[in-house]
Design an enzyme around this catalytic site. Structure first.
Site, short mmCIF file in Angstrom:
data_model
loop_
_atom_site.label_atom_id
_atom_site.label_comp_id
_atom_site.label_asym_id
_atom_site.label_seq_id
_atom_site.Cartn_x
_atom_site.Cartn_y
_atom_site.Cartn_z
N ARG A 37 0.83 -1.21 0.00
CA ARG A 37 0.00 0.00 0.00
C ARG A 37 0.86 1.27 0.00
O ARG A 37 0.44 2.30 -0.52
CB ARG A 37 -0.93 0.01 1.21
CG ARG A 37 -2.12 -0.93 1.10
CD ARG A 37 -3.09 -0.71 2.25
NE ARG A 37 -4.33 -1.47 2.08
CZ ARG A 37 -5.42 -1.27 2.81
NH1 ARG A 37 -5.43 -0.35 3.76
NH2 ARG A 37 -6.49 -2.00 2.60
N VAL A 38 2.05 1.18 0.60
CA VAL A 38 2.93 2.34 0.66
C VAL A 38 4.24 1.98 -0.02
O VAL A 38 4.97 1.10 0.44
CB VAL A 38 3.20 2.77 2.12
CG1 VAL A 38 4.20 3.94 2.15
CG2 VAL A 38 1.91 3.16 2.81
N LYS A 39 4.53 2.66 -1.13
CA LYS A 39 5.80 2.46 -1.82
C LYS A 39 6.24 3.71 -2.56
O LYS A 39 7.43 4.02 -2.60
CB LYS A 39 5.73 1.26 -2.77
CG LYS A 39 4.58 1.23 -3.74
CD LYS A 39 4.50 -0.13 -4.43
CE LYS A 39 3.22 -0.26 -5.27
NZ LYS A 39 3.07 -1.62 -5.82
N LYS A 48 -0.24 17.62 -13.26
CA LYS A 48 -0.23 19.01 -12.79
C LYS A 48 1.04 19.71 -13.24
O LYS A 48 1.02 20.87 -13.67
CB LYS A 48 -0.34 19.05 -11.27
CG LYS A 48 -0.16 20.46 -10.70
CD LYS A 48 -0.30 20.50 -9.20
CE LYS A 48 -0.06 21.93 -8.69
NZ LYS A 48 -0.29 22.06 -7.23
N HIS A 66 -38.35 7.88 -36.60
CA HIS A 66 -38.45 9.04 -35.71
C HIS A 66 -38.80 8.61 -34.28
O HIS A 66 -39.65 9.21 -33.62
CB HIS A 66 -39.48 10.05 -36.24
CG HIS A 66 -39.09 10.65 -37.57
ND1 HIS A 66 -38.02 11.50 -37.72
CD2 HIS A 66 -39.61 10.46 -38.80
CE1 HIS A 66 -37.91 11.84 -39.00
NE2 HIS A 66 -38.85 11.22 -39.68
N GLY A 120 -37.32 3.60 -45.30
CA GLY A 120 -36.30 4.43 -44.67
C GLY A 120 -36.27 4.29 -43.17
O GLY A 120 -35.73 5.15 -42.47
N GLU A 139 -32.57 2.20 -43.36
CA GLU A 139 -31.40 2.97 -42.91
C GLU A 139 -30.44 2.10 -42.09
O GLU A 139 -29.23 2.14 -42.29
CB GLU A 139 -31.86 4.17 -42.05
CG GLU A 139 -32.57 5.26 -42.83
CD GLU A 139 -31.60 6.19 -43.53
OE1 GLU A 139 -30.38 5.99 -43.42
OE2 GLU A 139 -32.08 7.11 -44.21
N ASN A 165 -49.10 10.51 -25.90
CA ASN A 165 -50.14 9.54 -25.58
C ASN A 165 -50.14 8.43 -26.63
O ASN A 165 -50.03 8.70 -27.81
CB ASN A 165 -51.51 10.20 -25.55
CG ASN A 165 -51.72 11.01 -24.28
OD1 ASN A 165 -51.31 10.63 -23.21
ND2 ASN A 165 -52.38 12.18 -24.43
#
Length: 514
Positions: free
Chosen positions: A68-70, A141, A275, A304, A327, A418
């Protein structure tokens, strides 16, 4: 040569994905670049026959806490964050005996893949990368002094840059943008995992990657692009195009609507959409028959149109489609010979897209200033089961008619509100869509059905507020109707059905689609 290039003398490599790493390391070494690396990355570099400085020699501190820490150490991050344009930063490094880095190669633990593997909570948490994003963000950065590369496919570019005296500022800035996008997407994936299973968590993030720039948007004066959400179940955005012109914005909208309709059914189904509304939906014993029935609903509008099916496209269906200007056609796959038949038409877009095995829980719609979210409407509510329907008028129908009503009820969900839909033989014969009142929707459905309205069954996506909309259907000879019920004037609607001797079922579930 650009005057803002920075020669690459020292590189930090810490990657999960080792693809291309041996070749990269050899190329950097041949160019005289000193390589500093961590753990398994350092081992891979060594195995490639390249000298490497282990990170512990730089930090003077061993890896700990199971790795975890290196890299979380000032001797690393000062070397990443020192702005080499500033004499004070250079002097500070010299005072501490720290060397700067000009290149960082890093990619992160595969968190998306970890979640997909469905491992334990503790194992998943262990795959949350800490050092990697810190290195990547620091280098990004400080892009005026450092180039950061997060994509193994860019390694050839790295080696070319090394030979050319380093990346110029514009290239380093572009790499930084890609790096920040990489860590942002990673953080969204982690945050989304922690937010599960809340459908509406306090924070929602989307990490979208541009897949392609489209020719134009809904209209020619609008620009458009397709973005892919890698955290979502695969769908149309991941479709493979096998033939035809490039997909347009409208093609994508219509094709998504067609897939939505086709995959609402378990039996072989074909949906034809124009559509974003169905011209025809049908189910049958095979897709060729389903296509014939769907096309017969409205052959004029189907010209189409966009076709979707929930089964592989057969050669027989392909021959039918090839006779009609279409299409787009999209399917999970194509039988041998079907693509060859379809591709005889130069412009038809032939897509294969995975069947939706996992459906998204929520969907989003952008509005000005924000986004609306809702749980996805599916045909899985209690009221969607015909066994739970309430017979409000007339005599109970036979099993065959009930199956027709169930088809109509499933199909009407794909029609914009509707919506009124008429069906016969498990195929639409008339659709009334997108009307501002239900009477006009009923009239439109009947007018499209013409003489097929008599003897058909009907579905309404929401209740009839008055009896007049239902009366349009009754006058056309509809023999059974299914609708949600729940109107304050339900008794008037029921009375009209009784007077006509027509079976009327209430589902208690509404399927608006706006």
């Amino acid at each position: 040569m650009s005057t803002d290039r920075i020669a690459i003398r020292r590189a930090l490599i810490s990657v999960y994905d080792k693809t291309g790493l041996p070749e990269l390391a050899r190329g950097l070494h041949a160019a005289g670049v000193q390589i500093v690396s961590t753990g398994n990355s350092a081992r891979a570099v060594t195995e490639a026959g390249v000298p490497v400085t282990p990170i512990e020699e730089v930090t003077g501190f061993p890896e700990m806490l199971d790795g975890r820490v290196k890299t979380l150490h000032p001797h690393v991050h000062a070397g990443l964050l020192a702005d080499q344009r500033k004499p004070g930063h250079i002097a500070a490094l010299a005072d501490r005996g720290i060397e700067p880095f000009e290149l960082v190669i890093s990619n992160l633990y595969p968190f998306r893949e970890t979640v997909a593997a469905d491992i334990s909570e503790d194992e998943t948490v262990e795959q949350i990368d800490i050092g990697g994003p810190s290195m990547v963000r620091a280098a990004a950065k400080n892009h005026p002094s450092v180039a950061v590369v997060v994509d193994p496919s860019s390694y050839d570019t790295v080696l070319n840059a090394v030979q050319d005296g380093g990346f110029d500022l514009a290239a380093r800035r572009a790499l930084a943008a890609k790096a920040f996008a990489h860590t942002a997407a990673y953080d969204v994936a982690v945050a989304s995992w922690f937010a599960r299973p809340d459908d509406f968590p306090p924070f929602v993030g989307l990490a979208l990657e541009r897949a392609e720039v489209l020719r134009y948007g809904e209209n020619p004066h609008q620009s458009a692009a397709l973005y892919v959400d890698h955290d979502a179940p695969p769908g149309l955005a991941q479709a493979e195009q096998l033939h035809g012109k490039a997909m347009s914005y409208n093609n994508y909208v219509d094709t998504d609507a067609a897939r939505r309709a086709a995959f609402d059914f378990a039996d072989p189904c074909v949906a034809i959409v124009k559509h974003a509304n169905p011209c025809g939906i049908a189910v049958a014993a095979d897709v060729a028959e389903a296509h014939r029935k769907a096309h017969e609903c409205d052959p004029v509008s189907a010209f189409g149109g966009v076709i979707a099916t929930n089964r592989p496209v057969s050669v027989e269906m392909a021959r039918q489609v090839a006779e009609i200007f279409t299409e787009v056609i999209v399917a999970p796959s194509y039988e041998d010979g079907a693509v060859e038949v379809l591709s005889g038409k130069k412009n038809i877009r032939i897509l294969t897209a995975p069947a939706p095995t996992v459906r998204a829980a929520v969907e989003m719609r952008q509005i000005t200033g924000g986004v609306l979210t809702q749980t996805v409407d599916r045909i899985d509510a209690p009221g969607d089961d015909p066994a739970a329907w309430q017979l409000a008028a007339g005599e109970a129908v036979d099993d065959a008619t009930l199956a027709e009503l169930e088809f109509a009820w499933r199909a009407v969900r794909a029609v914009k509100s509707n919506a009124i839909l008429l069906a016969r033989d498990r195929a639409t014969v008339g659709c009334g869509m997108g009307q501002v009142n239900r009477v006009d929707a009923a009239r439109l459905a009947v007018s499209r059905a013409v003489d097929r309205a008599a003897g058909s069954v009907a579905a309404s996506d929401a209740f009839f507020p008055f009896a007049d909309g239902l009366q349009v259907l009754l006058d056309a000879g509809v023999r059974a109707v299914v609708e949600p019920g729940g109107s304050v004037r339900d008794e008037e609607v029921i009375a009209a059905a009784k007077a006509a001797g027509v079976a009327l079922y209430f589902t208690g579930t509404r399927h608006f689609f706006h």
